[in-house]
Scaffold this motif. Structure first.
Motif, short mmCIF file in Angstrom:
data_model
loop_
_atom_site.label_atom_id
_atom_site.label_comp_id
_atom_site.label_asym_id
_atom_site.label_seq_id
_atom_site.Cartn_x
_atom_site.Cartn_y
_atom_site.Cartn_z
N PHE A 12 4.50 1.80 43.28
CA PHE A 12 4.45 3.28 42.56
C PHE A 12 5.72 3.48 42.10
N GLY A 13 6.74 3.31 42.35
CA GLY A 13 7.98 3.71 41.71
C GLY A 13 8.02 2.93 40.21
N LEU A 14 7.73 1.69 40.28
CA LEU A 14 7.54 1.02 39.12
C LEU A 14 6.77 1.58 37.97
N ILE A 15 5.50 2.12 38.52
CA ILE A 15 4.54 2.48 37.53
C ILE A 15 5.17 3.90 37.04
N ALA A 16 5.64 4.57 38.05
CA ALA A 16 6.52 5.81 37.59
C ALA A 16 7.22 6.06 36.63
N GLY A 17 8.30 4.65 36.67
CA GLY A 17 9.33 4.35 35.76
C GLY A 17 8.69 4.01 34.45
N SER A 18 7.58 3.45 34.52
CA SER A 18 6.97 2.89 33.14
C SER A 18 6.42 4.15 32.40
N PHE A 19 6.06 5.24 33.07
CA PHE A 19 5.49 6.43 32.59
C PHE A 19 6.87 7.23 32.00
N LEU A 20 8.22 7.21 32.81
CA LEU A 20 9.33 7.60 32.25
C LEU A 20 9.84 7.12 31.29
N ASN A 21 9.60 6.01 31.14
CA ASN A 21 10.14 5.20 29.72
C ASN A 21 9.33 5.98 28.49
N GLU A 80 12.62 1.34 34.86
CA GLU A 80 11.65 0.90 35.99
C GLU A 80 12.22 0.37 37.17
N ALA A 81 13.20 -0.33 37.16
CA ALA A 81 13.74 -0.95 38.33
C ALA A 81 14.70 0.27 39.07
N VAL A 82 15.31 1.18 38.10
CA VAL A 82 16.06 2.09 38.88
C VAL A 82 15.21 3.29 39.28
N THR A 83 13.97 3.55 38.86
CA THR A 83 12.96 4.49 39.16
C THR A 83 12.35 4.10 40.54
N SER A 84 12.06 2.69 40.66
CA SER A 84 11.50 2.02 41.68
C SER A 84 12.68 2.30 43.11
N LEU A 85 13.99 2.19 42.52
CA LEU A 85 14.99 1.88 43.61
C LEU A 85 15.22 3.46 44.16
N ALA A 99 10.66 16.59 51.17
CA ALA A 99 11.89 16.33 50.80
C ALA A 99 11.80 15.08 49.79
N PHE A 100 10.94 14.17 50.59
CA PHE A 100 11.01 12.76 49.65
C PHE A 100 10.60 13.22 48.14
N PHE A 101 9.38 14.03 48.09
CA PHE A 101 8.69 14.11 46.73
C PHE A 101 9.87 14.94 45.95
N LEU A 102 10.72 16.04 46.46
CA LEU A 102 11.44 16.75 45.63
C LEU A 102 12.66 16.05 45.34
N ALA A 103 13.18 15.03 46.24
CA ALA A 103 14.17 14.36 45.82
C ALA A 103 13.76 13.33 44.66
N VAL A 104 12.68 12.74 44.73
CA VAL A 104 12.21 11.76 43.69
C VAL A 104 11.92 12.63 42.52
N PHE A 105 11.26 13.60 42.62
CA PHE A 105 11.41 14.55 41.21
C PHE A 105 12.52 14.77 40.66
N PHE A 106 13.59 15.14 41.41
CA PHE A 106 14.81 15.56 41.16
C PHE A 106 15.56 14.37 40.40
N LEU A 107 15.45 13.10 40.97
CA LEU A 107 16.05 12.05 40.38
C LEU A 107 15.47 11.39 39.14
N LEU A 108 14.29 11.73 39.02
CA LEU A 108 13.41 11.28 37.76
C LEU A 108 13.94 11.97 36.49
N VAL A 109 13.92 13.59 36.87
CA VAL A 109 14.36 14.37 35.96
C VAL A 109 15.82 13.93 35.56
N LEU A 110 16.69 13.66 36.49
CA LEU A 110 18.04 13.36 35.93
C LEU A 110 18.07 12.24 35.15
#
Ligand SMILES: [Zn+2]
Length: 263
Positions: A12-21, A80-85, A99-110
């Motif tokens: 799911f992180g890879l897919i999110a990373g693809s959207f982040l691109n 994509e790799a960093v997002t998944s990580l 907290a997991f969802f908040l942490a992921v959201f924060f890191l993707l914004v960063l």
């Protein structure tokens, strides 16, 4: 932890990373992040679904467009790799909690803000302002539901995110007044956002951000022929400081207090 859950979260992180691109490419160009669908930036041909699989398509296509052979930036699979990580490390740290969802959201914004700042020297309001609104939601979430065992840093006490917001935003606002060429409005809003997520530990993030920023600035001037007048993006350093503060802020502060004889 269930290995299947980790694998699913990584995928799911890879897919999110693809959207982040898509966000990283289109937001600074003021294009829609929804339409049109992904296309090659060189020949503009739309990508088939099988050429748009995170990480795998890049490897199968050997980093080249199927139609025109233009090189695809290594930035795409890297994001994509960093997002998944980030998804996996946050899952290991927090479990499947709010907290997991908040942490992921924060890191993707960063991550998105860092890449955009490096490429365009801006930190877009359209990313940071909605993120501040989302981050503000955690204050009642953690304060009034007593989810203190799963809080991101120290949000169990509702005042800390507010204090962090004021410290982060306030400190960079003051710096922007005394040093107008070094700090932009985007940096101020980003630091305020960091405070909402990190609470009082935003001090750790800012300290590390300025430390890395100074080292990066010295390196750029000594080895890459940059001068003091050149604009150097500061967002990535704030982001790196935030990443370390999020994952290691609590032990870092304990360690500092013990060696300084304060704790
Ligand atoms: Zn092409």
């Amino acid at each position: 932890m269930n290995i299947l859950l980790v694998a699913a979260v990584a995928a799911f992180g890879l897919i999110a990373g693809s959207f982040l691109n898509v966000v990283i490419y289109r937001v600074p160009r003021r294009e829609s992040v929804v339409l049109p669908s992904s296309h090659c930036p060189a020949c503009e041909r739309p990508l088939a679904a099988y050429d748009n699989i995170p990480l795998i398509s890049y490897i199968v296509l050997k980093g080249k467009c199927r139609f025109c052979g233009a090189l695809i930036s290594a930035q795409y699979p890297l994001v994509e790799a960093v997002t998944s990580l980030f998804f996996v490390t946050s899952l290991l740290k927090y479990g499947l909690t709010p907290a997991f969802f908040l942490a992921v959201f924060f890191l993707l914004v960063l991550l998105s803000v860092s890449v955009i700042d490096i490429e365009h020297l801006i930190i877009p309001n359209v990313i940071v302002l909605p993120a501040i609104a989302v981050a503000a939601v955690q204050i009642p979430l953690f304060a009034f539901t007593k989810l203190d065992n799963v809080s991101l840093m120290d949000q169990a006490y509702w005042l800390w995110p507010v204090v962090g917001f004021l410290i982060g935003g306030g400190l960079l606002f003051l710096l922007a007044i005394v040093w107008p060429n070094g700090m932009g409005g985007g940096d101020i809003k980003l630091a305020a956002l960091m405070g909402l997520f990190l609470g009082r530990y935003v001090i750790v993030a800012l300290f590390l951000g300025f430390l890395f920023g100074s080292l990066g600035g010295i390196t750029a001037m000594s080895f890459f022929g940059k001068s003091r007048k050149d604009l150097i993006p500061f967002g990535p350093y704030l982001a790196l400081g935030s990443l370390i503060a999020l994952y290691a802020g609590v032990p870092l502060v304990k360690w500092y207090l013990s060696i300084s004889g304060l704790g």
